[in-house]
Design a protein around this motif. Structure first.
Motif: not given
Lengths: 118, 107
Positions: B76-87
């Motif tokens: 809902s609200s992207l945070q810097p710690e959400d940088v990742a690959t999602y599977f």
């Protein structure tokens, strides 16, 4: 806290066998759940390889069925992956993981990178 | 085998943006769909199971939805710690199969 840790050689020659160990702490593998091997290829494609259940039964991905074996040592709370006749296409990061309650992978190891090369 | 297709493969967004990742199955998987987050050098982490159930400890900005063959992970609200690959991963039938991931970057 449940932890899984993979170990094994990082380099395997073509046509040889790949052997990895997953050491589990914080939970006894004979108490429940299914214990899986999963690999991630360069480029991010992930493949479930198979599991050994808490009772010792196994279930393998048909794509690997002729080459794969998953066994365990209950005295050491470890389970193992053997993949025979490897080729360069088996180069990947290999993970062990717990398949929790038939619904999801809830605990994973850090992964071990294995390169198949002469 | 059920094929899982994720899109886009790479997504760049700004902090605070609402972000949507897609996962499409080659046949009906009856909501038997999980989402995992993998940060660089780390093990994958379960975010969402059975399409929309949030795993314990996962921030509420993550949510999942979908049915049939089409599924979505929303931040809902992207945070810097959400940088990742999602599977995404289906468990409607064996063998279990995964999508090839969406890499999420901060713009």
């Amino acid at each position: 806290e449940i932890q899984l840790q993979e170990s094994g050689p990082g380099l395997v020659k073509p046509s040889q066998s790949l052997s990895l160990t997953c050491s589990v702490t914080g939970y006894t593998i004979t108490s429940g759940y299914d214990w899986s091997w999963i690999r991630k290829f360069p480029g991010n494609k992930m493949e479930w390889m198979g599991y050994i259940s808490y009772s010792g039964s196994t279930n393998y991905n048909p794509s690997l069925k002729s080459r794969i074996s998953i066994t365990r040592d209950t005295s050491k709370n470890q389970f193992f992956l053997q993949l025979n006749s490897v080729t360069t296409e088996d180069t990947a990061t290999y993970y062990c993981a717990r398949w929790g309650g038939g619904y999801y992978f809830d605990y994973w190891g850090q992964g071990v990178m294995v390169t198949v090369s002469s | 085998d059920i094929q899982m297709t994720q899109s886009p493969s790479l997504l760049s967004a700004s902090v605070g943006d609402r972000v949507t990742l897609s996962c499409k199955a080659s046949q009906n998987i009856y909501k038997y769909l999980n989402w995992y987050q993998q940060k660089l050098g780390e093990a994958p982490k379960l975010l969402i199971y059975y399409t929309n159930s949030l795993q314990t400890g996962i921030p509420s900005r993550f949510s999942g939805s979908g049915s049939g063959t089409d599924y979505t992970l929303t931040i809902s609200s992207l945070q810097p710690e959400d940088v990742a690959t999602y599977f995404c991963q289906q468990y409607n039938s064996w063998p279990l199969t995964f999508g090839s991931g969406t890499k999420l970057e901060i713009k």
